[in-house]
Scaffold this active site. Structure first.
Site, short mmCIF file in Angstrom:
data_model
loop_
_atom_site.label_atom_id
_atom_site.label_comp_id
_atom_site.label_asym_id
_atom_site.label_seq_id
_atom_site.Cartn_x
_atom_site.Cartn_y
_atom_site.Cartn_z
N ASN B 215 0.81 -1.34 0.06
CA ASN B 215 -0.05 -0.19 -0.03
C ASN B 215 0.80 1.30 -0.19
OD1 ASN B 215 0.89 -0.39 2.52
ND2 ASN B 215 -0.84 0.35 3.71
N LYS B 216 2.14 1.17 -0.03
CA LYS B 216 2.95 2.41 0.10
C LYS B 216 3.20 2.88 -1.58
CE LYS B 216 3.86 2.41 4.44
NZ LYS B 216 3.15 1.18 4.87
N THR B 217 4.01 3.93 -1.46
CA THR B 217 4.27 4.59 -2.84
C THR B 217 5.09 3.66 -3.51
OG1 THR B 217 4.31 6.76 -1.37
CG2 THR B 217 5.32 6.73 -3.46
#
EC number: 2.6.1.102
Lengths: 385, 385
Positions: B215-217
């Site tokens: 879910n991170k960049t």
């Protein structure tokens, strides 16, 4: 060059040919690229995804465990399995001195103390008979179980490890665990595909664990799994390894201290493809054993380890044992074989010889001490035969 | 349907169109497939491989940290960073109450106790001014540092977290850390690409950490990294995260208790491709901010969070704050937006409200308590604008 190392190189060459040979390299000749590409295309590469579910189901089907929970590596699997087995901070956990350091580390991470026991020459794993004698001397009943009378600590679990894929004496160990109220947790990190009396290793204890590190029989890059027949424990394992977050549409409620230990879907995709090929890998490894047996038959002072009676080993790492009389040539053999590009290695340093575990309790370890001076692992990849 | 939730759905629709929108999905439009295929073809998918080295070098180059050590996830990174920062069992570590549970868990895994502090409305991260007041009251000098006078525990580290990618007040926190002899370790799990006064977050403390969860960049499936300018700490981080095994041709000697935390090469291959696209992702996220600002400009009781002065945020998660007057409509907004297929979520439950951390020490938390009732994260994926 002394005769034995040269003779061992010659024997290896008859099996492996002229080229170099790593100790154990993975083999990707099935659906690995396809599944991993599909995984990336789906964008579900991380903590949610169909390959994790599928890999867990395939593992359960293959091992016969009711449930498998995929996690980030074998160490994490053992840490959580021990926690679920009721191991608490301040307990002692019986483990083999002859093991990879992860077995001891998993105990330590829970605040418990590893207590080292000896191996059997026939299995390389925990030997129940001398361990029973040892416990007779040092264990005393306390609080419904037993404690170590010299340290006062509760003896809570027994963790056999199936060394290089050879099942240890599970009947004897289960009986011992029963008599001393120890929860048996199997470290089957090395024994995917190995069976004891027809049943898969890792399914005898209350929980068992597998590893899929890059050097293992199958790999997910990094990965492990917890096996159990207990649905409640499996659900709890899944909960603990996914940060103990309660199911909710949006709320972030973690009802106990969990871990970020879930296997990413990307790694599970690789695992699904690898597991499909496991029967072929195992067959290849058995062929390699036959060829090594033949190649080493003429060498009198060495012996290739074979599966214990009643067992089917995965032959993860092929293992040569030197006779005591030539044990002093171990390092010469390691040097000459590695110099020749044939990767060999000794067993691990015994746990009680490592600085961080030097002061842990231990039973007498005469067999492990002898084995560790004589074991040489040989090139063992699937596909070599 | 009350007016506010419907108005928020309408505003979101003007930006996102008619379809559903996840909160944050990864984007694989670069070399992901190519690098991962190459990694599998090389057979080096696990604990050794060129992509890990390359990913670490790329991370160091990008962030400006002298060294980056890739690990299995952000939680593991923080656990090891705190250990390297000198956090010991029985210490207290100051962390924001408003954070993901991993921040507290990493402290707990070391046998230390999280001590929760309040956030600033402007940054959503630790607020140094009230924390200084709090420490004035509860900290007393002891052994060259400070201890919490009520618990007797040493106050050893301060862990700011850059919430949703917005840098917190690092100058104020560094000054506080200096005055109270606290080692500053930055939890930059959410802030890859975010800069404070031009310098990348995660490089201000003695160590910092990043996360590459799905879910991170950018994502590696699962992964994290430790950043530091201290070569000795970086070498030690690498040692600890690879089971603390000493380099040797064949011996297995582990000279301290380490971890199986290394990032698999397979995951690093994905990371290398993702990092190449990071500038594009960040540009897209900034465009999305502009569009959301425009869309929400007409709504009087909500405000879109913008980067703090002097900072460049990565805008990992776009965040709406409800005015106090409409805070009671938060759940209605969450329900209506999620029902419409527009995934939103609130902030995490504050750490001291979670059962396992209920009894930990904490400063007054009026701002965090207020923020948590008013924050709503919006669909934020790169590529939406």
């Amino acid at each position: 060059m002394s005769p034995l190392p040269a003779a061992i190189v010659d024997a290896l060459r008859t099996v492996l040919g002229d080229g170099p040979a790593p100790l154990h390299e993975p083999r990707f000749q099935g659906n690995e690229q396809r599944y991993v590409q599909d995984c990336i295309a789906s964008t579900f590469v991380s903590s949610v995804g169909a390959y994790v579910d599928r890999f867990e189901q395939q593992l359960a089907d293959y091992t016969g465990a009711r449930r498998a929970v995929a996690v980030v590596n074998g160490t994490a699997a053992l840490q959580v399995a021990l926690r679920l087995a009721g191991v608490q901070s301040g307990d002692e956990v019986l483990i083999p001195a002859l093991s990879f350091v992860a077995t001891a580390n998993a105990v330590h991470y829970l605040g418990a103390v590893p207590h080292f026991a000896d191996s059997a020459e026939a299995t390389l794993g925990l030997d129940p008979a001398p361990l029973r004698d040892w416990l007779k001397g040092i264990a005393e009943p306390a609080g419904g179980g037993y404690r170590h009378r010299h340290t006062g600590r509760r003896l809570s679990a027994l963790v056999p490890m199936h060394t290089f894929g050879h099942p240890c004496d599970l009947d004897g160990l289960l009986s011992l665990a029963h008599d001393y109220r120890l929860t048996l947790v199997e470290d089957a990190a090395e024994s995917l595909g190995s069976r004891y009396h027809g049943r898969h290793t890792g399914t005898f204890g209350r929980l068992g664990i597998l590893s899929f590190n890059g050097n293992k029989t199958i790999t997910t890059g990094g990965g492990g799994a917890i096996l159990t027949d207990d649905e409640r424990l499996a659900d709890h394992a899944k909960h603990l390894t996914t940060t103990a977050k309660r199911q909710h549409r949006w709320e972030y409620v973690h009802d106990e201290i969990g871990y970020n230990f879930r296997m990413p879907n990307l790694n599970a995709a690789l695992g699904c493809a690898q597991l499909e090929q496991l029967p072929d890998f195992l067959a290849s490894k058995r062929r390699l054993t036959v060829r090594y047996l033949d190649a080493f038959a003429r060498l009198e002072s060495v012996r290739l380890i074979q599966e214990p009676p009643g067992c089917e080993s995965n032959y993860w790492l092929q293992t040569l044992i030197l006779d005591e009389a030539v044990a002093d040539q171990r390092d010469a053999v390691l040097t000459v074989t590695n110099d020749a590009g044939l990767m060999t290695r000794p067993a691990w340093t015994l746990m009680h010889r490592l600085a961080p575990y030097r002061d842990c309790p231990r039973a007498p370890l005469p067999v492990a001490e002898s084995l560790v001076r004589r074991i040489i692992n040989l090139p063992s990849s699937a596909g070599l035969a």
